[in-house]
Design a protein around this motif. Structure first.
Motif, PDB file in Angstrom:
ATOM      1  N   ALA A 211       0.845  -1.197   0.000  1.00  0.00           N
ATOM      2  CA  ALA A 211       0.000   0.000   0.000  1.00  0.00           C
ATOM      3  C   ALA A 211       0.878   1.244   0.000  1.00  0.00           C
ATOM      4  O   ALA A 211       1.824   1.343   0.771  1.00  0.00           O
ATOM      5  N   LEU A 212       0.527   2.198  -0.861  1.00  0.00           N
ATOM      6  CA  LEU A 212       1.212   3.487  -0.909  1.00  0.00           C
ATOM      7  C   LEU A 212       0.206   4.591  -0.624  1.00  0.00           C
ATOM      8  O   LEU A 212      -0.913   4.596  -1.166  1.00  0.00           O
ATOM      9  N   GLY A 213       0.609   5.530   0.214  1.00  0.00           N
ATOM     10  CA  GLY A 213      -0.265   6.654   0.520  1.00  0.00           C
ATOM     11  C   GLY A 213       0.535   7.910   0.734  1.00  0.00           C
ATOM     12  O   GLY A 213       1.521   8.168   0.038  1.00  0.00           O
ATOM     13  N   ALA A 214       0.144   8.698   1.727  1.00  0.00           N
ATOM     14  CA  ALA A 214       0.830   9.948   2.036  1.00  0.00           C
ATOM     15  C   ALA A 214       0.289  10.489   3.349  1.00  0.00           C
ATOM     16  O   ALA A 214      -0.797  10.103   3.791  1.00  0.00           O
ATOM     17  N   VAL A 215       1.041  11.374   3.940  1.00  0.00           N
ATOM     18  CA  VAL A 215       0.569  12.166   5.081  1.00  0.00           C
ATOM     19  C   VAL A 215       0.301  13.553   4.514  1.00  0.00           C
ATOM     20  O   VAL A 215       1.232  14.282   4.185  1.00  0.00           O
ATOM     21  N   GLU A 216      -0.979  13.901   4.395  1.00  0.00           N
ATOM     22  CA  GLU A 216      -1.337  15.093   3.621  1.00  0.00           C
ATOM     23  C   GLU A 216      -2.610  15.748   4.146  1.00  0.00           C
ATOM     24  O   GLU A 216      -3.562  15.069   4.527  1.00  0.00           O
TER      25      GLU A 216
ATOM     26  N   LEU B 121     -15.913   7.443   3.850  1.00  0.00           N
ATOM     27  CA  LEU B 121     -17.152   7.080   4.538  1.00  0.00           C
ATOM     28  C   LEU B 121     -17.412   5.578   4.435  1.00  0.00           C
ATOM     29  O   LEU B 121     -18.047   4.980   5.316  1.00  0.00           O
ATOM     30  N   TYR B 122     -16.912   4.959   3.381  1.00  0.00           N
ATOM     31  CA  TYR B 122     -17.054   3.509   3.215  1.00  0.00           C
ATOM     32  C   TYR B 122     -15.973   2.739   3.965  1.00  0.00           C
ATOM     33  O   TYR B 122     -16.260   1.764   4.666  1.00  0.00           O
ATOM     34  N   LEU B 123     -14.722   3.182   3.852  1.00  0.00           N
ATOM     35  CA  LEU B 123     -13.598   2.402   4.365  1.00  0.00           C
ATOM     36  C   LEU B 123     -13.138   2.799   5.762  1.00  0.00           C
ATOM     37  O   LEU B 123     -12.573   1.981   6.484  1.00  0.00           O
ATOM     38  N   ALA B 124     -13.349   4.052   6.151  1.00  0.00           N
ATOM     39  CA  ALA B 124     -12.915   4.507   7.482  1.00  0.00           C
ATOM     40  C   ALA B 124     -13.861   5.576   8.004  1.00  0.00           C
ATOM     41  O   ALA B 124     -13.454   6.704   8.300  1.00  0.00           O
ATOM     42  N   PRO B 125     -15.142   5.253   8.156  1.00  0.00           N
ATOM     43  CA  PRO B 125     -16.144   6.263   8.503  1.00  0.00           C
ATOM     44  C   PRO B 125     -15.913   6.931   9.851  1.00  0.00           C
ATOM     45  O   PRO B 125     -16.304   8.090  10.044  1.00  0.00           O
ATOM     46  N   GLU B 126     -15.280   6.230  10.772  1.00  0.00           N
ATOM     47  CA  GLU B 126     -15.042   6.793  12.095  1.00  0.00           C
ATOM     48  C   GLU B 126     -14.064   7.963  12.064  1.00  0.00           C
ATOM     49  O   GLU B 126     -13.965   8.719  13.032  1.00  0.00           O
ATOM     50  N   LYS B 127     -13.369   8.142  10.954  1.00  0.00           N
ATOM     51  CA  LYS B 127     -12.387   9.220  10.827  1.00  0.00           C
ATOM     52  C   LYS B 127     -12.913  10.429  10.050  1.00  0.00           C
ATOM     53  O   LYS B 127     -12.171  11.378   9.811  1.00  0.00           O
ATOM     54  N   VAL B 128     -14.177  10.391   9.668  1.00  0.00           N
ATOM     55  CA  VAL B 128     -14.767  11.473   8.871  1.00  0.00           C
ATOM     56  C   VAL B 128     -15.686  12.320   9.736  1.00  0.00           C
ATOM     57  O   VAL B 128     -16.516  11.793  10.471  1.00  0.00           O
ATOM     58  N   ASP B 129     -15.561  13.640   9.616  1.00  0.00           N
ATOM     59  CA  ASP B 129     -16.456  14.577  10.309  1.00  0.00           C
ATOM     60  C   ASP B 129     -17.203  15.390   9.255  1.00  0.00           C
ATOM     61  O   ASP B 129     -16.730  16.424   8.792  1.00  0.00           O
ATOM     62  N   MET B 130     -18.374  14.894   8.872  1.00  0.00           N
ATOM     63  CA  MET B 130     -19.128  15.547   7.801  1.00  0.00           C
ATOM     64  C   MET B 130     -19.659  16.922   8.197  1.00  0.00           C
ATOM     65  O   MET B 130     -20.047  17.702   7.330  1.00  0.00           O
ATOM     66  N   THR B 131     -19.666  17.247   9.479  1.00  0.00           N
ATOM     67  CA  THR B 131     -20.109  18.587   9.881  1.00  0.00           C
ATOM     68  C   THR B 131     -19.097  19.648   9.440  1.00  0.00           C
ATOM     69  O   THR B 131     -19.420  20.840   9.410  1.00  0.00           O
ATOM     70  N   LYS B 132     -17.892  19.219   9.091  1.00  0.00           N
ATOM     71  CA  LYS B 132     -16.854  20.151   8.649  1.00  0.00           C
ATOM     72  C   LYS B 132     -16.582  20.062   7.147  1.00  0.00           C
ATOM     73  O   LYS B 132     -15.679  20.727   6.635  1.00  0.00           O
ATOM     74  N   ALA B 133     -17.372  19.238   6.440  1.00  0.00           N
ATOM     75  CA  ALA B 133     -17.199  19.114   4.996  1.00  0.00           C
ATOM     76  C   ALA B 133     -17.611  20.414   4.311  1.00  0.00           C
ATOM     77  O   ALA B 133     -18.570  21.068   4.726  1.00  0.00           O
TER      78      ALA B 133
ATOM     79  N   PRO C 240      -8.775  13.188   7.961  1.00  0.00           N
ATOM     80  CA  PRO C 240      -7.477  13.218   8.649  1.00  0.00           C
ATOM     81  C   PRO C 240      -6.306  13.271   7.672  1.00  0.00           C
ATOM     82  O   PRO C 240      -6.447  12.983   6.474  1.00  0.00           O
ATOM     83  N   LEU C 241      -5.144  13.593   8.216  1.00  0.00           N
ATOM     84  CA  LEU C 241      -3.917  13.579   7.427  1.00  0.00           C
ATOM     85  C   LEU C 241      -3.616  12.183   6.889  1.00  0.00           C
ATOM     86  O   LEU C 241      -2.923  12.025   5.879  1.00  0.00           O
ATOM     87  N   SER C 242      -4.131  11.172   7.539  1.00  0.00           N
ATOM     88  CA  SER C 242      -3.871   9.776   7.170  1.00  0.00           C
ATOM     89  C   SER C 242      -4.776   9.257   6.064  1.00  0.00           C
ATOM     90  O   SER C 242      -4.722   8.063   5.731  1.00  0.00           O
ATOM     91  N   THR C 243      -5.587  10.104   5.460  1.00  0.00           N
ATOM     92  CA  THR C 243      -6.604   9.655   4.503  1.00  0.00           C
ATOM     93  C   THR C 243      -6.057   8.716   3.438  1.00  0.00           C
ATOM     94  O   THR C 243      -6.591   7.621   3.220  1.00  0.00           O
ATOM     95  N   ASP C 244      -5.004   9.113   2.743  1.00  0.00           N
ATOM     96  CA  ASP C 244      -4.479   8.274   1.659  1.00  0.00           C
ATOM     97  C   ASP C 244      -3.959   6.941   2.181  1.00  0.00           C
ATOM     98  O   ASP C 244      -4.084   5.907   1.507  1.00  0.00           O
ATOM     99  N   ASN C 245      -3.380   6.945   3.373  1.00  0.00           N
ATOM    100  CA  ASN C 245      -2.909   5.698   3.969  1.00  0.00           C
ATOM    101  C   ASN C 245      -4.067   4.808   4.409  1.00  0.00           C
ATOM    102  O   ASN C 245      -4.041   3.590   4.214  1.00  0.00           O
ATOM    103  N   ASP C 246      -5.089   5.417   4.995  1.00  0.00           N
ATOM    104  CA  ASP C 246      -6.271   4.650   5.401  1.00  0.00           C
ATOM    105  C   ASP C 246      -6.900   3.953   4.195  1.00  0.00           C
ATOM    106  O   ASP C 246      -7.291   2.785   4.269  1.00  0.00           O
ATOM    107  N   LEU C 247      -6.996   4.691   3.098  1.00  0.00           N
ATOM    108  CA  LEU C 247      -7.632   4.142   1.902  1.00  0.00           C
ATOM    109  C   LEU C 247      -6.800   3.029   1.278  1.00  0.00           C
ATOM    110  O   LEU C 247      -7.321   1.957   0.969  1.00  0.00           O
ATOM    111  N   SER C 248      -5.509   3.263   1.085  1.00  0.00           N
ATOM    112  CA  SER C 248      -4.690   2.251   0.410  1.00  0.00           C
ATOM    113  C   SER C 248      -4.587   0.972   1.238  1.00  0.00           C
ATOM    114  O   SER C 248      -4.643  -0.134   0.688  1.00  0.00           O
TER     115      SER C 248
END
Length: 246
Positions: A24-29, A170-182, A36-44
């Motif tokens: 898996a390849l991602g980024a801290v971004e 929202l599918y793969l790591a929903p606990e890390k998403v805050d839709m109130t700030k989208a 979160p900053l870990s989004t790409d890592n969480d997804l990959s």
């Protein structure tokens, strides 16, 4: 099969079977305030797990958490490594695997900034060793994305922390998403955006490109499962042809 959890004897036995190696390849971004900053890592990482679950004789390598993140490097929290550093890591890992019996190496990526580096590393490993290297970043999702997504794209190629990527989370790591700030963010990109380097902070205060407020778990599931299915088919086909031809 998490490779770094094996003992030496276990690894030796597994490698004798010439497994396909997945990494898996991602980024801290920075992905805005709703992701979160870990989004790409969480997804990959989540995608690698899904792919591995549908294949036999595979090993899952420890992920590479840092990526080439030039475009958003000025936003708080983003950590970037050079293309040379990332390519060196991939080539060195590929060499080590090859010399222990792995002939097919699949890079599963969730960060667009890594695309060119992966291709360069794959070419070097091909020319140097004859290793079959796959670089997989959400393959074959154009049709399903056009079907399920509602918002317009800021750019035909780039997407970031928008309806698409937020739906993935929202599918793969929903606990890390805050839709109130989208947010919804449609910066005006300059005409030369595609033909010269332009850091994103020069054109927008937020790295969100598009309308994250329209994201849903269902959209993410439809697109991710399509991508996973495509990855599984490609890997199976490559393995069949590679060893048949060999």
């Amino acid at each position: 099969m998490l490779f770094d959890r094996l003992t030496s004897d276990e690894a030796e036995a597994v490698l004798k079977e010439s497994p396909v190696a997945l990494i898996a390849l991602g980024a801290v971004e920075n992905h805005g305030n709703h992701l979160p900053l870990s989004t790409d890592n969480d997804l990959s990482e989540a995608i690698v797990q899904k792919v591995a679950a549908q294949l036999e004789n595979v090993i899952v390598m420890p992920p590479i958490y840092y990526g080439q993140v030039w475009s958003t490097s000025h936003y708080p929290g983003t950590i970037s490594v050079s293309s040379e550093t990332l390519k060196g890591m991939l080539v060195d890992i590929g060499r080590s695997l090859f010399h222990q019996g792995v002939k097919i190496f699949a890079m599963i990526n969730a960060h667009m900034g890594n695309l060119d580096v992966m291709k360069d590393a794959a070419r070097q490993l091909h020319d140097e060793l004859g290793m079959k290297v796959l670089y997989l970043t959400y393959p074959g999702i154009g049709e399903i994305s056009a079907k399920v997504l509602e918002s317009e794209r800021v750019h035909p190629t780039y997407f970031h922390a928008c309806e698409l990527e937020t739906s993935y989370m929202l599918y793969l790591a929903p606990e890390k998403v805050d839709m109130t700030k989208a947010i919804r963010n449609y910066p005006e990109l300059p005409l030369e955006f595609d033909v010269t380097p332009i850091p994103w902070h020069n054109v927008t205060d937020s790295p969100v490109l598009g309308d994250a407020t329209l994201a849903t778990r269902e959209k993410g599931e439809a697109i991710i499962e399509t991508a996973v299915g495509n990855m599984v088919r490609v890997i199976e086909q490559v393995r069949k042809h590679f060893y048949t031809e060999g």
